[in-house]
Design an enzyme around this catalytic site. Sequence first.
Site, short mmCIF file in Angstrom:
data_model
loop_
_atom_site.label_atom_id
_atom_site.label_comp_id
_atom_site.label_asym_id
_atom_site.label_seq_id
_atom_site.Cartn_x
_atom_site.Cartn_y
_atom_site.Cartn_z
N LYS A 9 45.35 -9.17 17.46
CA LYS A 9 45.96 -10.50 17.65
C LYS A 9 47.45 -10.32 17.85
CE LYS A 9 48.12 -10.70 13.46
NZ LYS A 9 49.60 -10.77 13.28
N ASP A 134 45.43 -13.02 6.67
CA ASP A 134 45.20 -13.34 8.08
C ASP A 134 43.78 -13.01 8.52
OD1 ASP A 134 45.46 -10.61 8.01
OD2 ASP A 134 46.85 -10.47 9.70
#
Length: 261
Positions: A9, A134
């Site tokens: 990401k 996350d």
Amino acid sequence: MVSVFSPAKVNLFLAVTGRRADGFHDLVSVAAPLDFGDELHATPAQAGFTLACDDPAVPVDGRNLVLKAAEAFAAASGWKGGVHFTLTKRIPVGAGLGGGSSNAVAALRALNQLAGGALAEDRLAGIATTLGSDCALFLHRAPVVMRGRGERIEALPGPAAARLRGRRVLLFKPSFGISTPWAYGRMAAEAPAHYWPAAEAEARLAAWLGGDAPLEELLANNMEGVAFGKFIALPILLARLRREFGVTARLSGSGSACFAL
């Protein structure tokens, strides 16, 4: 055998707004998964969980989030099976690209498939948030807005997501990594110098979400101040890219990987 893609990401927008009483930091972020990442293979075994990886720098014992995720899944679901995981590693360690968290979610996905869908999405999300701040974003397979310490996730609105879809991204990383705990610790030690007021961060995000500005106008990361203060090669490189090629590049997460659209 079950194979699960484990994407990297990038944080297109990251505003760390302050330290919480529990020691974590509050943030507002837009994060997007990439069509680049690791591959996790899960092969049924007699009992227990084991891991092999083609990168010798990656631990394959209980420190690895893949095995932590497997144990957490077994505890939550009551599944008694065993699995041998094989991780093909492409996401570098210490890069701010979420490799470890993505691997953990890939393990949850693989195990849930092997267990016949024993856990619903909300249960998987609950496990993911216990593994890392996350982790939850990787359950969505799409751009998201993150809040809290990263565990509060909402999908990016359709028109905004359309401005991201299909964009090509150049990732680059120096030979050194940056420890995320170090970066947050340094930010706290130098508080409030690097924090972004929450109201300002939300206002900037809302303006971009509600308008039609290109993605380039959203890009921001206030962790750059911390990273650039120690790793001076990074700001020198990004300044040269901007000066000589007109390319605006940003740090992803706490770094050391950077990206340019």
